[in-house]
Scaffold this motif. Sequence first.
Motif, PDB file in Angstrom:
ATOM      1  N   GLU A   1       0.983  -1.312  -0.076  1.00 13.78           N
ATOM      2  CA  GLU A   1      -0.122  -0.181   0.060  1.00 13.78           C
ATOM      3  C   GLU A   1       0.744   1.239   0.066  1.00 13.78           C
ATOM      4  OE1 GLU A   1      -3.845   1.737   2.286  1.00 13.78           O
ATOM      5  OE2 GLU A   1      -2.899   0.077   2.958  1.00 13.78           O
ATOM      6  N   GLY A   2       0.561   2.043  -0.854  1.00 17.16           N
ATOM      7  CA  GLY A   2       1.303   3.448  -1.015  1.00 17.16           C
ATOM      8  C   GLY A   2       2.863   3.165  -1.551  1.00 17.16           C
ATOM      9  N   ARG A   3       3.122   2.077  -2.008  1.00 17.71           N
ATOM     10  CA  ARG A   3       4.473   1.829  -2.992  1.00 17.71           C
ATOM     11  C   ARG A   3       4.447   1.488  -4.269  1.00 17.71           C
ATOM     12  NH1 ARG A   3       7.694   0.359   1.797  1.00 17.71           N
ATOM     13  NH2 ARG A   3       6.698   0.054   3.699  1.00 17.71           N
ATOM     14  N   ASP A   4       5.681   1.610  -4.662  1.00 18.37           N
ATOM     15  CA  ASP A   4       5.911   1.336  -6.119  1.00 18.37           C
ATOM     16  C   ASP A   4       6.220   0.034  -6.545  1.00 18.37           C
ATOM     17  OD1 ASP A   4       5.496   4.168  -6.790  1.00 18.37           O
ATOM     18  OD2 ASP A   4       7.264   4.793  -5.906  1.00 18.37           O
ATOM     19  N   VAL A   5       5.771  -0.787  -7.084  1.00 21.82           N
ATOM     20  CA  VAL A   5       5.805  -2.193  -7.520  1.00 21.82           C
ATOM     21  C   VAL A   5       6.250  -2.209  -8.713  1.00 21.82           C
ATOM     22  CG1 VAL A   5       4.751  -2.880  -5.395  1.00 21.82           C
ATOM     23  CG2 VAL A   5       3.488  -3.099  -7.617  1.00 21.82           C
TER      24      VAL A   5
ATOM     25  N   ALA B   1      -2.131 -10.053 -11.462  1.00 22.07           N
ATOM     26  CA  ALA B   1      -1.282  -9.779 -10.667  1.00 22.07           C
ATOM     27  C   ALA B   1      -1.133  -8.191 -10.357  1.00 22.07           C
ATOM     28  CB  ALA B   1       0.223 -10.232 -10.439  1.00 22.07           C
ATOM     29  N   ALA B   2      -1.023  -7.675 -11.586  1.00 18.49           N
ATOM     30  CA  ALA B   2      -0.938  -6.104 -11.614  1.00 18.49           C
ATOM     31  C   ALA B   2      -2.451  -5.556 -11.542  1.00 18.49           C
ATOM     32  CB  ALA B   2      -0.565  -5.796 -13.217  1.00 18.49           C
ATOM     33  N   ILE B   3      -3.294  -6.080 -11.650  1.00 17.32           N
ATOM     34  CA  ILE B   3      -4.751  -5.478 -11.363  1.00 17.32           C
ATOM     35  C   ILE B   3      -4.910  -5.753  -9.850  1.00 17.32           C
ATOM     36  CG2 ILE B   3      -7.316  -5.895 -11.650  1.00 17.32           C
ATOM     37  CD1 ILE B   3      -6.583  -6.717 -14.663  1.00 17.32           C
TER      38      ILE B   3
ATOM     39  N   ILE C   1       4.321  -2.911 -15.603  1.00 18.59           N
ATOM     40  CA  ILE C   1       4.514  -4.237 -15.895  1.00 18.59           C
ATOM     41  C   ILE C   1       5.703  -4.139 -17.036  1.00 18.59           C
ATOM     42  CG2 ILE C   1       3.408  -5.941 -17.384  1.00 18.59           C
ATOM     43  CD1 ILE C   1       0.863  -4.967 -16.549  1.00 18.59           C
ATOM     44  N   ILE C   2       6.561  -4.861 -16.946  1.00 20.38           N
ATOM     45  CA  ILE C   2       7.621  -5.154 -17.735  1.00 20.38           C
ATOM     46  C   ILE C   2       7.777  -6.060 -18.583  1.00 20.38           C
ATOM     47  CG2 ILE C   2      10.341  -4.950 -17.766  1.00 20.38           C
ATOM     48  CD1 ILE C   2      10.018  -3.957 -14.806  1.00 20.38           C
ATOM     49  N   VAL C   3       7.938  -6.091 -19.904  1.00 22.13           N
ATOM     50  CA  VAL C   3       7.790  -6.949 -20.856  1.00 22.13           C
ATOM     51  C   VAL C   3       8.692  -6.655 -21.920  1.00 22.13           C
ATOM     52  CG1 VAL C   3       5.477  -7.756 -20.430  1.00 22.13           C
ATOM     53  CG2 VAL C   3       5.956  -6.048 -22.136  1.00 22.13           C
ATOM     54  N   ARG C   4       9.496  -7.917 -22.584  1.00 21.09           N
ATOM     55  CA  ARG C   4      10.462  -7.751 -23.604  1.00 21.09           C
ATOM     56  C   ARG C   4       9.611  -7.427 -24.867  1.00 21.09           C
ATOM     57  NH1 ARG C   4      15.500 -11.733 -23.027  1.00 21.09           N
ATOM     58  NH2 ARG C   4      16.191 -11.168 -20.813  1.00 21.09           N
TER      59      ARG C   4
ATOM     60  N   MET D   1      -7.346   0.800 -18.662  1.00 20.38           N
ATOM     61  CA  MET D   1      -8.050   1.701 -17.898  1.00 20.38           C
ATOM     62  C   MET D   1      -7.609   2.016 -16.540  1.00 20.38           C
ATOM     63  SD  MET D   1     -10.535   2.499 -19.824  1.00 20.38           S
ATOM     64  CE  MET D   1     -11.668   3.365 -18.476  1.00 20.38           C
ATOM     65  N   GLN D   2      -6.566   1.374 -16.002  1.00 24.30           N
ATOM     66  CA  GLN D   2      -6.038   1.588 -14.802  1.00 24.30           C
ATOM     67  C   GLN D   2      -5.116   2.662 -14.565  1.00 24.30           C
ATOM     68  OE1 GLN D   2      -6.847  -0.144 -11.859  1.00 24.30           O
ATOM     69  NE2 GLN D   2      -7.890  -1.903 -12.286  1.00 24.30           N
ATOM     70  N   ARG D   3      -5.608   3.700 -13.992  1.00 28.32           N
ATOM     71  CA  ARG D   3      -4.578   4.929 -14.091  1.00 28.32           C
ATOM     72  C   ARG D   3      -3.224   4.659 -13.101  1.00 28.32           C
ATOM     73  NH1 ARG D   3      -4.452   8.094  -9.580  1.00 28.32           N
ATOM     74  NH2 ARG D   3      -5.845   7.481  -7.822  1.00 28.32           N
ATOM     75  N   THR D   4      -3.210   3.647 -12.442  1.00 24.36           N
ATOM     76  CA  THR D   4      -1.988   3.627 -11.726  1.00 24.36           C
ATOM     77  C   THR D   4      -1.042   2.308 -12.249  1.00 24.36           C
ATOM     78  OG1 THR D   4      -3.157   1.906 -10.047  1.00 24.36           O
ATOM     79  CG2 THR D   4      -2.967   4.067  -9.548  1.00 24.36           C
ATOM     80  N   ILE D   5      -1.441   1.841 -13.363  1.00 23.10           N
ATOM     81  CA  ILE D   5      -0.882   0.809 -13.849  1.00 23.10           C
ATOM     82  C   ILE D   5      -0.311   1.192 -15.271  1.00 23.10           C
ATOM     83  CG2 ILE D   5      -0.595  -1.629 -15.113  1.00 23.10           C
ATOM     84  CD1 ILE D   5      -3.035  -2.498 -13.076  1.00 23.10           C
ATOM     85  N   ARG D   6       1.132   1.245 -15.511  1.00 21.60           N
ATOM     86  CA  ARG D   6       1.987   1.640 -16.807  1.00 21.60           C
ATOM     87  C   ARG D   6       2.392   0.186 -17.327  1.00 21.60           C
ATOM     88  NH1 ARG D   6       7.375   4.572 -15.565  1.00 21.60           N
ATOM     89  NH2 ARG D   6       7.084   5.216 -17.759  1.00 21.60           N
TER      90      ARG D   6
END
Length: 554
Positions: free
Chosen positions: A375-379, A391-393, A404-407, A425-430
């Motif tokens: 919570e409140g952290r960068d993963v 897992a990301a959602i 999310i890191i992908v080759r 649609m998730q503003r916190t996921i890039r």
Amino acid sequence: MTESSRPSPVILIVPAEEHRTVLTDEFASRYGRDYDVQVTTDVLDVTDFAAALIAGGQHIALIAVDFALDIDAVDVLDVLRNVSPSSRRIVLVAMGTFGASLDELRPALAVGRLDTYLLIPQGPRDEEFHTAIAEYLSDWATSTSTPEVAGVRIVDDGTQIEVAGIRDFLDRMAAPWTRYQPDSPVGRELLAEAGEGAALPVVSAFGRPPLTGATEQLVASTFYGSPADLGDDYVADLAIIGAGPAGLAAAVYGASEGLRTVVLESEAVGGQAGTSSMIRNYLGFPRGVSGMRLAFRARLQASRFGARIFTGRPAEGVSVGDLHEIAYDGGVVRARAVLIACGVRYRRLGVPALEDLVGLGVYYGAATSVAREMEGRDVFIVGGGNSAGQAAIHLARFARSVTIIVRRQTLSETMSAYLVNEIAMQRTIRVRTGARVVDGGGDGRLEWIDLEVGPSTERHDADGLFLLLGAEPGCDWLPDEVSRDRRGFVLTGRDIPKSAWRGDLPPAALETAVPGIFAAGDVRAGSMKRVASASGEGAGAVAQVHAHLAPAPT
């Protein structure tokens, strides 16, 4: 904080005025004992209302918004998600407007702006409505809140990396746990029971003596019995190696059809699927189902038919004969037929500095048990499959940011469309494409990672790194008689080289080159690597086991 002084979680209802009475009565009568049912019709002030509840120390378990509001109900949920991202989100629809509402709600549901929509109850005992509500409250409780009942007690001082694996195992087995410091009253009690000089972590459960210096493997193998309990003369009709979807389906069908069925699982029941926070495309679960819950139900189902399931028991070898023998740590299981359903394992990242931090901010798999600690952290998540998307959602309900890191250049090459759309649609996921993790470190736990993107390297602050890399089979222990492809996946049926056939006909579709040994699920070459297909193969393998065990015609 004691259970009596802990604030009750909140069910927040935002009704239209004409539905306020019925919805207040419906929720208060069913859930008022265990939840603080809060109702507000002040839509313009609902954000401040929810923020005040959270500031007061309460968690909002579920938010239910009326479709009949003067403003868009889904927009209200979007705003409230910013205040309480872990809440389950529902739109309530009156019978008369249900058909007209679907055109608006279906697209919003498809991209995860809400969890579901439900008809407002029209009378007493609307059990379908309350089944849905109860499922969402249960899902919230298991993934977000602290357990009210300490089924398993863990004593550690925060420096034992084994605790992460123990907690993950217990969560996947649906066993509630609570951690205690060594100098707490419970901690001192358990350490005294364990004896002077007991090594941490100490784990106590199920009325057994405390385990000292506990590991995931030790907890798994100690608390759930041993195949040795079956007796020296026990012979299974069907021994299943692996308790993922394929193995569990085979256990259900085998045991229900009268086969003496034994399952050996190296970790927790459920396999990789059991780590998924939410599977939304599995047939028969329109509201989705967590991997843990699916595995838990399947385990109960198989057990009720008589299957014996043993965790923490990795297979170490198979001896082929009239009775096949499966070697495991501490013994042998003999069986007339064997199903290899051990699934796959995640590939290792291969960065030594990060391998040293596994359990200290670096995790293989979804590690849902530590999600609420983000919570409140960068993963960061490494992987482009469905498990990585799920897992990301899930992590986005807690973390400040999820990357999310992908080759590959797009997620759509390896991930289901429904997950790709929801992530967008998730503003916190890039999503960082064309990138890979090359280094990382920290003082005692993960603090940063290095990303290689093209010719350059970037350093990022990181509190959590979840590795869900491509799958590889974990069956090097199989005998040479069981044919495998160049990647190690088990060959069955017509995929087996003709030189290994017994006569002019190939083995059955799910049978290996060894009579009586079958394979199903992700470990099988050519399988779809999906929960539904693995379950189907596991069930289908039982029919072929029956054919193998049937007396030869006279």
